[in-house]
Design a protein around this motif. Structure first.
Motif, PDB file in Angstrom:
ATOM      1  N   ASP A 205       0.822  -1.211   0.000  1.00  0.00           N
ATOM      2  CA  ASP A 205       0.000   0.000   0.000  1.00  0.00           C
ATOM      3  C   ASP A 205       0.859   1.265   0.000  1.00  0.00           C
ATOM      4  OD1 ASP A 205      -2.427   1.244  -0.187  1.00  0.00           O
ATOM      5  OD2 ASP A 205      -2.829   1.213   1.960  1.00  0.00           O
ATOM      6  N   GLY A 206       1.723   1.392  -1.034  1.00  0.00           N
ATOM      7  CA  GLY A 206       2.502   2.612  -1.192  1.00  0.00           C
ATOM      8  C   GLY A 206       3.923   2.556  -0.694  1.00  0.00           C
ATOM      9  N   ASN A 207       4.435   1.365  -0.397  1.00  0.00           N
ATOM     10  CA  ASN A 207       5.768   1.232   0.182  1.00  0.00           C
ATOM     11  C   ASN A 207       6.852   1.003  -0.866  1.00  0.00           C
ATOM     12  OD1 ASN A 207       4.680   1.334   2.842  1.00  0.00           O
ATOM     13  ND2 ASN A 207       4.087  -0.804   2.623  1.00  0.00           N
ATOM     14  N   LEU A 208       8.082   1.323  -0.465  1.00  0.00           N
ATOM     15  CA  LEU A 208       9.236   0.978  -1.283  1.00  0.00           C
ATOM     16  C   LEU A 208       9.476  -0.523  -1.197  1.00  0.00           C
ATOM     17  CD1 LEU A 208      11.734   3.735  -0.123  1.00  0.00           C
ATOM     18  CD2 LEU A 208      10.680   3.567  -2.373  1.00  0.00           C
ATOM     19  N   PRO A 209       9.919  -1.149  -2.272  1.00  0.00           N
ATOM     20  CA  PRO A 209      10.319  -2.555  -2.194  1.00  0.00           C
ATOM     21  C   PRO A 209      11.542  -2.700  -1.288  1.00  0.00           C
ATOM     22  CG  PRO A 209      10.056  -1.855  -4.474  1.00  0.00           C
ATOM     23  CD  PRO A 209       9.995  -0.626  -3.634  1.00  0.00           C
ATOM     24  N   TYR A 210      11.633  -3.802  -0.582  1.00  0.00           N
ATOM     25  CA  TYR A 210      12.724  -3.993   0.374  1.00  0.00           C
ATOM     26  C   TYR A 210      14.094  -3.897  -0.279  1.00  0.00           C
ATOM     27  CZ  TYR A 210      13.600  -8.680  -1.376  1.00  0.00           C
ATOM     28  OH  TYR A 210      13.931  -9.730  -2.187  1.00  0.00           O
ATOM     29  N   GLU A 211      14.228  -4.361  -1.533  1.00  0.00           N
ATOM     30  CA  GLU A 211      15.545  -4.409  -2.161  1.00  0.00           C
ATOM     31  C   GLU A 211      16.081  -3.036  -2.549  1.00  0.00           C
ATOM     32  OE1 GLU A 211      12.637  -5.565  -5.531  1.00  0.00           O
ATOM     33  OE2 GLU A 211      12.797  -5.855  -3.387  1.00  0.00           O
TER      34      GLU A 211
END
Length: 151
Positions: free
Chosen positions: A63-69
């Motif tokens: 829901d609008g987050n940056l991907p962990y990588e």
């Protein structure tokens, strides 16, 4: 010859396809283009100094987050000065989430803090880039990016 880095992360291949389309558009002999997938290739923010222009692509997670990588790379931008660099941002997302392509917005704002010249036009694609409006937006980013690099 101006050096360009096209840096992206892609879970399903959608953002990777946008990166490919941008590279194809810009690969006309005027630029030395390097493409890297941050999920598989090591790149540090200090490496950005080696390039005149940087295109960064990311999908938006959940829901609008940056991907962990790409989170650490995003955060490390706090510690780099990219004065005289041209930056463009692109990405893919899913409109079923509340914050469509929000990771694009997060990167655009973060790059502005680095003193880079950040293009206002961003590419935000619903899933795979195949609609005419998506292709036109990608083309527009490429045109603006090339123009900014070449003056």
């Amino acid at each position: 010859m101006k050096k360009i880095l096209i840096l992206h992360t892609s879970l399903t291949g959608n953002t990777e396809q946008i990166a490919y389309l941008l590279k194809t558009q810009l690969d006309d002999g005027r630029f030395d283009i390097t493409t890297k997938d941050i999920g598989y290739e090591n790149i540090e923010v200090d490496d950005l100094q080696d390039f005149d222009g940087i295109l960064v692509g990311t999908y938006t997670y959940d829901d609008g987050n940056l991907p962990y990588e790409i989170e650490d790379f995003h955060d490390d931008l706090d510690h780099v000065d990219l004065t005289d660099k041209i930056v463009g941002v692109f990405g893919s997302g899913d409109r079923s989430y509340s914050y469509f392509c929000n990771a694009v917005n997060l990167f655009q704002e973060q790059f502005k803090k680095t003193n880079a010249t950040v293009l206002e036009h961003t590419v935000k694609v619903e899933l795979y880039p195949e609609e005419d409006e998506d292709l036109e937006s990608i083309r527009e980013l490429g045109v603006q990016f090339a123009h900014a690099l070449l003056g």
